[in-house]
Design a protein around this motif. Structure first.
Motif, mmCIF file in Angstrom:
data_model
loop_
_atom_site.group_PDB
_atom_site.id
_atom_site.type_symbol
_atom_site.label_atom_id
_atom_site.label_comp_id
_atom_site.label_asym_id
_atom_site.label_seq_id
_atom_site.Cartn_x
_atom_site.Cartn_y
_atom_site.Cartn_z
ATOM 1 N N ARG A 1 0.838 -1.189 0.000
ATOM 2 C CA ARG A 1 0.000 0.000 0.000
ATOM 3 C C ARG A 1 0.872 1.236 0.000
ATOM 4 N N VAL A 2 0.474 2.227 -0.753
ATOM 5 C CA VAL A 2 1.248 3.461 -0.870
ATOM 6 C C VAL A 2 0.613 4.521 0.019
ATOM 7 N N LYS A 3 1.438 5.161 0.843
ATOM 8 C CA LYS A 3 0.961 6.260 1.677
ATOM 9 C C LYS A 3 1.763 7.492 1.304
ATOM 10 N N LEU A 4 1.048 8.549 0.952
ATOM 11 C CA LEU A 4 1.690 9.791 0.543
ATOM 12 C C LEU A 4 1.878 10.677 1.770
ATOM 13 N N VAL A 5 3.110 11.079 2.009
ATOM 14 C CA VAL A 5 3.408 11.944 3.147
ATOM 15 C C VAL A 5 4.221 13.134 2.662
ATOM 16 N N ASP A 6 4.212 14.209 3.444
ATOM 17 C CA ASP A 6 5.059 15.333 3.080
ATOM 18 C C ASP A 6 6.289 15.340 3.978
ATOM 19 N N LYS A 7 7.295 16.086 3.562
ATOM 20 C CA LYS A 7 8.600 16.062 4.202
ATOM 21 C C LYS A 7 8.511 16.475 5.673
ATOM 22 N N ARG A 8 7.747 17.522 5.945
ATOM 23 C CA ARG A 8 7.640 18.055 7.299
ATOM 24 C C ARG A 8 7.032 17.029 8.252
ATOM 25 N N ARG B 1 6.921 13.803 7.938
ATOM 26 C CA ARG B 1 7.820 12.666 8.118
ATOM 27 C C ARG B 1 8.900 13.002 9.137
ATOM 28 N N ALA B 2 9.463 14.215 9.022
ATOM 29 C CA ALA B 2 10.508 14.630 9.946
ATOM 30 C C ALA B 2 9.959 14.762 11.361
ATOM 31 N N ASP B 3 8.752 15.302 11.486
ATOM 32 C CA ASP B 3 8.150 15.477 12.813
ATOM 33 C C ASP B 3 7.906 14.140 13.502
ATOM 34 N N THR B 4 7.365 13.187 12.767
ATOM 35 C CA THR B 4 7.093 11.879 13.378
ATOM 36 C C THR B 4 8.392 11.183 13.762
ATOM 37 N N TYR B 5 9.435 11.338 12.945
ATOM 38 C CA TYR B 5 10.731 10.744 13.258
ATOM 39 C C TYR B 5 11.280 11.328 14.551
ATOM 40 N N ARG B 6 11.226 12.664 14.679
ATOM 41 C CA ARG B 6 11.731 13.327 15.887
ATOM 42 C C ARG B 6 10.918 12.920 17.121
ATOM 43 N N ALA B 7 9.607 12.797 16.960
ATOM 44 C CA ALA B 7 8.759 12.399 18.083
ATOM 45 C C ALA B 7 9.141 11.005 18.582
ATOM 46 N N LYS B 8 9.430 10.108 17.668
ATOM 47 C CA LYS B 8 9.852 8.759 18.057
ATOM 48 C C LYS B 8 11.191 8.793 18.776
ATOM 49 N N GLN B 9 12.126 9.617 18.258
ATOM 50 C CA GLN B 9 13.445 9.723 18.891
ATOM 51 C C GLN B 9 13.311 10.273 20.308
ATOM 52 N N ARG B 10 12.451 11.297 20.465
ATOM 53 C CA ARG B 10 12.235 11.901 21.778
ATOM 54 C C ARG B 10 11.633 10.888 22.747
ATOM 55 N N ALA B 11 10.693 10.092 22.240
ATOM 56 C CA ALA B 11 10.049 9.091 23.088
ATOM 57 C C ALA B 11 11.052 8.032 23.530
ATOM 58 N N LYS B 12 11.979 7.664 22.652
ATOM 59 C CA LYS B 12 13.011 6.686 22.994
ATOM 60 C C LYS B 12 13.906 7.218 24.105
#
Length: 175
Positions: A140-147, A149-160
């Protein structure tokens, strides 16, 4: 009278080069009228051809069927092995057999493919091409924008790390 006046009326190729006359003789041929019955007959032939599944599709379906048969054969062998085991109680045997059959029938889900949308000159076309290529790979293809994607990545890093956001303090302006 109408048939006498058409593009083939004056076929004057005198004084023309030989290659031109040969091509005129080959390609300058009047198209004869076609009846409705002939058109319907041609359509019937095309529908008959289109009704058959394509060879590659049929082969893929057959391969899928063979794979499913192999899985089920393995599952039945495992089930027989569980049934022949005398040390296990009947209730556990039934649960084990159900589990084996359930796993054999389960289909593997394809992973989600993320496509980052592009902006700027030619961005839409690049995004469309990325979506097409991702669909060819499957999943399945999910279209995301750059911002995002970066925000979710940072949120995961912060949670870790369990840390706080950096920055955000007041700055003094220089005059």
């Amino acid at each position: 009278i109408d048939d006498a006046y058409n593009r083939y009326s004056w076929n004057d190729t005198e004084g023309a080069p030989e290659w031109f006359r040969q091509e005129e003789a080959e390609y300058n041929v009047r198209i004869l009228p076609v009846t409705r019955e002939q058109v319907q007959e041609a359509r019937a032939q095309l529908t008959a051809i289109n009704a058959k599944p394509m060879k590659k599709v049929a082969e893929a379906r057959y391969r899928k069927k063979v794979q499913a048969m192999k899985k089920m054969k393995k599952a039945t062998q495992k089930a027989e092995g569980i049934m022949n085991d005398s040390s296990v109680p009947d209730g556990e045997k039934m649960k084990g057999i159900e589990k084996v059959i359930k796993n054999a029938a389960k289909r593997k889900k394809k992973d989600r493919i993320y496509v980052v949308s592009k902006r700027g000159v030619g961005g839409k076309e690049q995004t469309r091409q990325a979506i097409r290529s991702a669909k060819k790979k499957g999943g399945r293809v999910k279209l995301v924008d750059k911002r995002m994607r970066a925000d979710t990545y940072r949120a995961k890093q912060r949670a870790k790390k369990g840390g706080k956001k950096k920055g955000g303090g007041s700055r003094k302006r220089k005059r």
